[in-house]
Design an enzyme around this catalytic site. Structure first.
Site, PDB file in Angstrom:
ATOM      1  N   GLU A 235     -68.275 -25.301 -11.563  1.00 42.51           N
ATOM      2  CA  GLU A 235     -69.044 -26.818 -11.171  1.00 42.51           C
ATOM      3  C   GLU A 235     -68.006 -27.622 -10.352  1.00 42.51           C
ATOM      4  O   GLU A 235     -68.216 -28.852 -10.516  1.00 42.51           O
ATOM      5  CB  GLU A 235     -69.623 -27.499 -12.446  1.00 42.51           C
ATOM      6  CG  GLU A 235     -70.643 -26.700 -13.249  1.00 42.51           C
ATOM      7  CD  GLU A 235     -71.091 -27.765 -14.342  1.00 42.51           C
ATOM      8  OE1 GLU A 235     -70.619 -28.764 -14.558  1.00 42.51           O
ATOM      9  OE2 GLU A 235     -72.116 -27.088 -14.766  1.00 42.51           O
TER      10      GLU A 235
ATOM     11  N   CYS B 236     -67.016 -25.851 -18.644  1.00 46.77           N
ATOM     12  CA  CYS B 236     -66.147 -27.107 -18.541  1.00 46.77           C
ATOM     13  C   CYS B 236     -64.603 -26.838 -19.200  1.00 46.77           C
ATOM     14  O   CYS B 236     -63.780 -27.165 -19.013  1.00 46.77           O
ATOM     15  CB  CYS B 236     -66.636 -28.486 -19.070  1.00 46.77           C
ATOM     16  SG  CYS B 236     -67.812 -29.243 -17.887  1.00 46.77           S
TER      17      CYS B 236
ATOM     18  N   GLU C 119     -69.457 -20.806 -24.656  1.00 48.29           N
ATOM     19  CA  GLU C 119     -68.561 -21.919 -24.308  1.00 48.29           C
ATOM     20  C   GLU C 119     -68.129 -22.543 -25.690  1.00 48.29           C
ATOM     21  O   GLU C 119     -69.148 -22.415 -26.757  1.00 48.29           O
ATOM     22  CB  GLU C 119     -69.042 -22.935 -23.329  1.00 48.29           C
ATOM     23  CG  GLU C 119     -67.987 -24.059 -23.193  1.00 48.29           C
ATOM     24  CD  GLU C 119     -68.184 -25.066 -22.317  1.00 48.29           C
ATOM     25  OE1 GLU C 119     -67.284 -25.679 -21.975  1.00 48.29           O
ATOM     26  OE2 GLU C 119     -69.307 -24.974 -21.519  1.00 48.29           O
TER      27      GLU C 119
END
Length: 676
Positions: free
Chosen positions: A387, A256, A52
């Site tokens: 998530e 994210c 990420e």
């Protein structure tokens, strides 16, 4: 990955540990599976990595571009203190006179609207222009070659000469070259620079030395020695440290980062392919900037270069529930793509699969071929969501995407998501929803204490083998000491034992740049000149480089609960691989019975990772915790003593063993002596 590494969020996650245990939706209706005396087939893709762009992992990190803010697209939206000229300095050298401005009229491409105009009002020898300080300086090495490029145009029809230099931190010139800009339309200009000295914190200078007006954009500097010498490629030493893990898969681009901070910040893969000037830069959810220079093509190419399967994660048509900083007030900021726009978004996901695997005669397969890769990237996995809060809006959109992929591409495994913690409401609802749809695999995440990992070694023993399998996409024990690493190693033996239901697993995050870290712990720390793998890194390396295709129970016996173990066999080589983890402070005896295995050689090797409980690698002492390899003589039945605070790998060769392929093709100081 959680939206903030703040103490408040960690406290919230700590409170989550008080919630009930695993969901009823994925508990087996029968007793826990015992260790099997016979071999049990397990996933051959078990251990991989998760990348990420957090902690400056891409720009300023793995992506080898040395110029920061090369397209003048930084804004206060990225960071409150930033603007179009962040990392740039206006230079007036000698007796030069003129002005500099940031403009947007008729840019190289609308996707990158800003550029710099230099208006020089007098002739001079030194010049007027810009200096870039890079990401904490521009590191250059004497004798190496660096490719400079710029998009430029002149106004008024007069040629404007550019002087391009690499300078050391004191301002001394290390390399110099000249470029005459003479076209009234945007054109690329290139030159190779070879510095005469080495400096870890140098700078790039671009100045106009003649009277006239010149526009500049996409000012770039790349080392020629990228990983595999790829243009627009990866930083060689950092990429090599990743390759030395020998991961079976790479998950990208997040985390994210994938579903983003609001709908406009979602990671849209089509914005990251094609010529650099066409790619859409945007704010990074971790409060900096992403150029998209490291885009989907580069991710796929990197996976191929290190022999790993690609595992892209696309948004489930919803943004992060923590969008807008709502984690601070405990609310949900999840936003959803309008249902009227969902057919277009679903097609975007299908187009990704075509881009990766489609023939060159297809629309998106042709774009892949145009980028230089006519062959398929052999995509097998696609993650949908990260998530995500289990809202009706999420479930409705996930189902549309899942059904479409399942119908058109049944050969691709869709991976769902069950929240950010190992238990709780999202976890329970996520598992129930996944089982209702018969999603083949779901993505579990958790960051816990090392004690949690030691206590939960049997977590997956009772998972129902008839329901969705597991991708443990993010996990870490909140620390980089040897004890943290051993707690993870102990847990990884349970992942091998349950490799029939846990199909994939990856530690997170992978990379963190010194001085730019939003999240701890991380697997590999680095700065401009040094790569510092952690003890956790070597645990991941030892498991990844010593994976098996079958698990065998009852081979190792220990009397102390501080010792856990696993035994796998590699069907390709015939090797039997034993892993022993002693998380205690005293040496422990272990009994090994290999009598069930035929045609083993007595020749073996033992690899040990051990040391004081709190030992850790640092930039000042990067070799404090590294594996050590020694020859070992095995027999059908033997005793072994596991050292205090240690991971031991014993690899016993099969009689038909063949040389093992090393996809890293070489080693670096970062890889120590781990593996084979």
């Amino acid at each position: 990955m959680k939206i903030s590494p703040s103490s408040l969020l960690l406290t919230c996650l700590g409170l989550a540990s008080l919630l009930p245990g695993r969901s009823e939706a994925q508990k087996a209706p029968r007793k826990a599976q015992p260790d099997l005396a016979a071999g049990k087939p397990i996933s051959q893709d078990l251990f991989g990595i998760f990348f990420e762009d957090i902690n400056y992992a891409a720009d300023g990190g793995l992506y080898a571009e040395l110029v920061q803010n090369r397209s003048f697209e930084y804004t206060p939206n990225d960071n409150a203190a930033w603007h179009s000229l962040t990392a740039w300095e206006f230079l007036r050298e000698g007796y030069s006179f003129g002005t500099m401005s940031v403009e947007t009229a008729a840019p190289v491409n609308p996707s990158n609207p800003h550029y710099v105009t230099l208006h020089v009002e007098n002739e001079m020898q030194k010049g007027l222009g810009l200096k870039n300080s890079g990401f904490d300086g521009i590191p250059v090495k004497a004798g190496d070659q660096y490719n400079f490029s710029v998009q430029a145009r002149v106004k008024g029809g007069k040629t404007v000469p550019l002087l391009v230099q690499l300078r050391d931190k004191e301002g001394g010139v290390l390399a110099t070259a000249s470029l005459p800009v003479q076209n009234a339309s945007w054109q690329p200009y290139r030159v190779t620079l070879t510095p005469t000295g080495t400096d870890a914190a140098g700078s790039l200078v671009v100045v106009a030395t003649g009277k006239g007006t010149v526009d500049l954009d996409l000012i770039s500097l790349f080392p020629q020695k990228t990983f595999k010498n790829r243009p627009n490629g990866m930083r060689a030493d950092l990429a090599q440290a990743i390759a030395d893990l020998q991961p079976k898969f790479v998950r990208f681009p997040g985390g994210c980062l994938a579903h983003g901070d609001g709908l406009e910040n979602m990671y849209r893969w089509k914005n990251t392919i094609g010529p650099l000037e066409q790619r859409v830069a945007q704010r990074n959810i971790w409060n900096y900037h992403q150029t998209a220079g490291l885009g989907y093509f580069e991710y796929f190419q990197f996976c191929e270069d290190i022999g790993a399967k690609p595992l892209p994660v696309v948004p489930a048509a919803v943004s992060c529930q923590n969008s807008g900083g709502t984690w601070r007030i405990g609310g949900t900021g999840q936003q959803s793509i309008a249902m009227a726009e969902m057919p277009e978004y679903v097609q975007e996901v299908l187009d990704l699969i075509e881009y990766a695997n489609g023939p060159t005669t297809s629309t998106w397969g042709a774009k892949r071929a145009a980028a230089g890769h006519p062959e398929s990237f052999h995509l097998e996995y696609v993650g949908v969501g990260n998530e995500d809060k289990q809202t009706p809006e999420f479930r409705e959109r996930f189902k549309l995407i899942y059904d479409a992929v399942k119908q058109k591409h049944p050969e691709v495994t869709v991976i769902g998501t069950v929240g950010p913690a190992p238990r709780g409401e999202d976890f329970d609802q996520g598992w129930t929803f996944a089982n209702q749809l018969a999603v083949p695999m779901v993505d579990e995440h958790y960051y816990e204490s090392p004690e949690w990992f030691l206590k939960n070694n049997r977590r997956y023993d009772s998972y129902d083998r008839k329901k969705s399998t597991v991708y443990l996409g993010e996990y870490a024990s909140r620390g980089n000491t040897l004890f943290n690493a051993l707690a993870e190693a102990a847990y990884m033996t349970s992942l091998e034992r349950n490799g029939d239901v846990v199909r994939l697993a990856s530690y997170a995050p992978l990379l963190a740049k010194e001085g730019h870290t939003q999240w701890n712990p991380d697997l590999i720390y680095f700065n401009n000149s040094t790569v510092c793998p952690t003890a956790n890194y070597y645990v991941q390396q030892l498991f990844s480089r010593n994976q098996g295709s079958e698990y065998f129970g009852g081979v190792l016996t220990a009397t102390d609960s501080a010792v856990v173990s696993s035994c796998v066999r590699d069907a390709n080589s015939g090797d039997v691989i034993l892993k022993l983890v002693n998380s205690g402070a005293t040496a422990q005896p272990v009994r090994v019975d290999l009598s069930r295995f035929k045609r083993l050689r007595p020749t073996a090797e033992v690899i040990t990772l051990s040391g004081p409980r709190d030992a850790k690698n640092t930039f000042a002492s990067p070799q404090t915790v590294v594996p050590k390899t020694a020859p070992f003589k095995a027999s059908g039945n033997f005793a072994y003593t596991a050292a205090p605070y240690s991971l031991t790998v014993i690899r016993v060769k099969g009689s038909d063993a063949k040389p093992r392929k090393d996809v890293s093709r070489g080693s670096t100081a970062s890889s120590g002596s781990a593996g084979r």
